[in-house]
Design a protein around this motif. Structure first.
Motif, PDB file in Angstrom:
ATOM      1  N   PHE A 146      -8.900   2.098 -11.106  1.00  0.00           N
ATOM      2  CA  PHE A 146     -10.336   2.288 -11.264  1.00  0.00           C
ATOM      3  C   PHE A 146     -10.535   3.197 -12.470  1.00  0.00           C
ATOM      4  N   ILE A 147     -11.482   2.838 -13.319  1.00  0.00           N
ATOM      5  CA  ILE A 147     -11.725   3.601 -14.540  1.00  0.00           C
ATOM      6  C   ILE A 147     -13.150   4.150 -14.504  1.00  0.00           C
ATOM      7  N   LYS A 148     -13.282   5.451 -14.786  1.00  0.00           N
ATOM      8  CA  LYS A 148     -14.618   6.045 -14.885  1.00  0.00           C
ATOM      9  C   LYS A 148     -14.538   7.285 -15.767  1.00  0.00           C
ATOM     10  N   GLY A 149     -15.419   7.342 -16.732  1.00  0.00           N
ATOM     11  CA  GLY A 149     -15.524   8.521 -17.586  1.00  0.00           C
ATOM     12  C   GLY A 149     -14.242   8.860 -18.331  1.00  0.00           C
ATOM     13  N   GLY A 150     -13.528   7.853 -18.806  1.00  0.00           N
ATOM     14  CA  GLY A 150     -12.293   8.103 -19.554  1.00  0.00           C
ATOM     15  C   GLY A 150     -11.099   8.481 -18.692  1.00  0.00           C
ATOM     16  N   LEU A 151     -11.278   8.447 -17.372  1.00  0.00           N
ATOM     17  CA  LEU A 151     -10.171   8.738 -16.451  1.00  0.00           C
ATOM     18  C   LEU A 151      -9.751   7.466 -15.721  1.00  0.00           C
ATOM     19  N   ALA A 152      -8.466   7.320 -15.562  1.00  0.00           N
ATOM     20  CA  ALA A 152      -7.917   6.223 -14.750  1.00  0.00           C
ATOM     21  C   ALA A 152      -7.536   6.815 -13.399  1.00  0.00           C
ATOM     22  N   TYR A 153      -8.068   6.221 -12.354  1.00  0.00           N
ATOM     23  CA  TYR A 153      -7.697   6.571 -10.985  1.00  0.00           C
ATOM     24  C   TYR A 153      -6.739   5.490 -10.529  1.00  0.00           C
ATOM     25  N   VAL A 154      -5.468   5.848 -10.387  1.00  0.00           N
ATOM     26  CA  VAL A 154      -4.426   4.877 -10.046  1.00  0.00           C
ATOM     27  C   VAL A 154      -3.982   5.152  -8.618  1.00  0.00           C
ATOM     28  N   ILE A 155      -4.184   4.170  -7.753  1.00  0.00           N
ATOM     29  CA  ILE A 155      -3.818   4.304  -6.352  1.00  0.00           C
ATOM     30  C   ILE A 155      -2.734   3.280  -6.073  1.00  0.00           C
ATOM     31  N   THR A 156      -1.566   3.735  -5.656  1.00  0.00           N
ATOM     32  CA  THR A 156      -0.441   2.838  -5.417  1.00  0.00           C
ATOM     33  C   THR A 156      -0.016   2.909  -3.962  1.00  0.00           C
ATOM     34  N   GLY A 157       0.007   1.751  -3.317  1.00  0.00           N
ATOM     35  CA  GLY A 157       0.511   1.623  -1.955  1.00  0.00           C
ATOM     36  C   GLY A 157       1.932   1.103  -2.008  1.00  0.00           C
ATOM     37  N   THR A 158       2.832   1.757  -1.298  1.00  0.00           N
ATOM     38  CA  THR A 158       4.244   1.376  -1.303  1.00  0.00           C
ATOM     39  C   THR A 158       4.743   1.230   0.126  1.00  0.00           C
ATOM     40  N   CYS A 159       5.441   0.124   0.376  1.00  0.00           N
ATOM     41  CA  CYS A 159       6.056  -0.102   1.690  1.00  0.00           C
ATOM     42  C   CYS A 159       7.326  -0.922   1.479  1.00  0.00           C
ATOM     43  N   LEU A 160       8.101  -1.061   2.528  1.00  0.00           N
ATOM     44  CA  LEU A 160       9.258  -1.935   2.463  1.00  0.00           C
ATOM     45  C   LEU A 160       8.771  -3.368   2.291  1.00  0.00           C
ATOM     46  N   GLY A 161       9.526  -4.167   1.549  1.00  0.00           N
ATOM     47  CA  GLY A 161       9.148  -5.561   1.353  1.00  0.00           C
ATOM     48  C   GLY A 161       8.962  -6.295   2.668  1.00  0.00           C
ATOM     49  N   SER A 162       9.772  -5.964   3.657  1.00  0.00           N
ATOM     50  CA  SER A 162       9.693  -6.616   4.965  1.00  0.00           C
ATOM     51  C   SER A 162       8.430  -6.213   5.737  1.00  0.00           C
ATOM     52  N   GLN A 163       7.732  -5.171   5.297  1.00  0.00           N
ATOM     53  CA  GLN A 163       6.535  -4.689   5.987  1.00  0.00           C
ATOM     54  C   GLN A 163       5.248  -4.934   5.194  1.00  0.00           C
ATOM     55  N   ALA A 164       5.332  -5.680   4.100  1.00  0.00           N
ATOM     56  CA  ALA A 164       4.164  -5.890   3.236  1.00  0.00           C
ATOM     57  C   ALA A 164       3.006  -6.548   3.978  1.00  0.00           C
ATOM     58  N   ASP A 165       3.296  -7.514   4.837  1.00  0.00           N
ATOM     59  CA  ASP A 165       2.218  -8.197   5.568  1.00  0.00           C
ATOM     60  C   ASP A 165       1.488  -7.253   6.514  1.00  0.00           C
ATOM     61  N   VAL A 166       2.154  -6.203   6.963  1.00  0.00           N
ATOM     62  CA  VAL A 166       1.541  -5.229   7.857  1.00  0.00           C
ATOM     63  C   VAL A 166       0.762  -4.181   7.068  1.00  0.00           C
ATOM     64  N   TYR A 167       1.351  -3.654   5.991  1.00  0.00           N
ATOM     65  CA  TYR A 167       0.746  -2.521   5.292  1.00  0.00           C
ATOM     66  C   TYR A 167      -0.245  -2.873   4.190  1.00  0.00           C
ATOM     67  N   ARG A 168      -0.081  -3.995   3.518  1.00  0.00           N
ATOM     68  CA  ARG A 168      -1.022  -4.298   2.433  1.00  0.00           C
ATOM     69  C   ARG A 168      -2.472  -4.360   2.924  1.00  0.00           C
ATOM     70  N   PRO A 169      -2.765  -4.944   4.101  1.00  0.00           N
ATOM     71  CA  PRO A 169      -4.162  -4.900   4.576  1.00  0.00           C
ATOM     72  C   PRO A 169      -4.651  -3.457   4.838  1.00  0.00           C
ATOM     73  N   ILE A 170      -3.764  -2.584   5.269  1.00  0.00           N
ATOM     74  CA  ILE A 170      -4.139  -1.181   5.476  1.00  0.00           C
ATOM     75  C   ILE A 170      -4.403  -0.521   4.127  1.00  0.00           C
ATOM     76  N   PHE A 171      -3.571  -0.835   3.130  1.00  0.00           N
ATOM     77  CA  PHE A 171      -3.817  -0.309   1.783  1.00  0.00           C
ATOM     78  C   PHE A 171      -5.194  -0.759   1.300  1.00  0.00           C
ATOM     79  N   ASP A 172      -5.498  -2.059   1.458  1.00  0.00           N
ATOM     80  CA  ASP A 172      -6.785  -2.589   0.994  1.00  0.00           C
ATOM     81  C   ASP A 172      -7.958  -1.878   1.670  1.00  0.00           C
ATOM     82  N   LYS A 173      -7.876  -1.718   2.983  1.00  0.00           N
ATOM     83  CA  LYS A 173      -8.980  -1.099   3.726  1.00  0.00           C
ATOM     84  C   LYS A 173      -9.138   0.372   3.331  1.00  0.00           C
TER      85      LYS A 173
END
Length: 181
Positions: A146-173
């Motif tokens: 997300f970019i605002k006022g010359g600043l980049a807000y970088v949000i990174t969600g990290t999980c095990l590849g085997s848990q992506a289907d479980v955690y990516r929706p939580i990251f999105d929400k």
């Protein structure tokens, strides 16, 4: 001496326990997704974000950056997490900033597997998803920008590849609750 039937009974239990734990984790995370956010909100002068129920949070300095971490309870000897980094864009456009980020990640052997637009509380952003091998484990990442006022807000969600289907929706929400001030 162990009786054969007892041996197979205990071995069978040892096989089923991890499966039951994974199913329990999956149900807990699905329940979280169905619930409304009544959790704590982490609020700074620049941004706020809702903390998923049961997750811990802390701030640390790494490579000269102040990074805010949200950590899920450990599962399979790994704590899935979201981290928020705010960075000055030094006059780069959004496209230039994201391209530079991607190039740096490619140099570190990240494999890109998706990208698109994302919106959080009225601010338009973008995301890209990647995988990465780290210490013999395949990690799945989803990075929101997300970019605002010359600043980049970088949000990174990290999980095990085997848990992506479980955690990516939580990251999105969770990221959908993000507010830039």
């Amino acid at each position: 001496m162990i009786k054969t039937s007892s041996f197979f009974k205990y071995r069978g239990l040892l096989t089923i326990v991890p499966v039951l734990m994974a199913i329990s984790l999956n149900f807990q995370n699905k329940a979280f997704l169905r619930e409304g956010f009544t959790q704590s909100v982490y609020d700074t002068t620049n941004f706020s974000i809702t903390i998923p129920r049961g997750w811990s949070h802390h701030t640390e300095i790494s490579s000269g950056f102040k990074i805010f971490f949200l950590n899920a309870p450990p599962s399979d000897s790994f704590s899935s997490n979201l981290n928020i980094l705010t960075e000055d864009m030094h006059g780069l456009t959004k496209a230039q900033y994201i391209q530079t980020s991607k190039e740096q990640m490619k140099k570190q052997n990240f494999i890109f597997d998706g990208e698109g637009d994302f919106q959080a509380n009225g601010i338009k952003g973008s995301y890209f998803s990647t995988t990465f091998d780290y210490q013999g484990r395949k990690l799945s990442l989803k990075t929101f920008n997300f970019i605002k006022g010359g600043l980049a807000y970088v949000i990174t969600g990290t999980c095990l590849g085997s848990q992506a289907d479980v955690y990516r929706p939580i990251f999105d929400k969770t990221v959908a609750s993000f507010k830039v001030k």
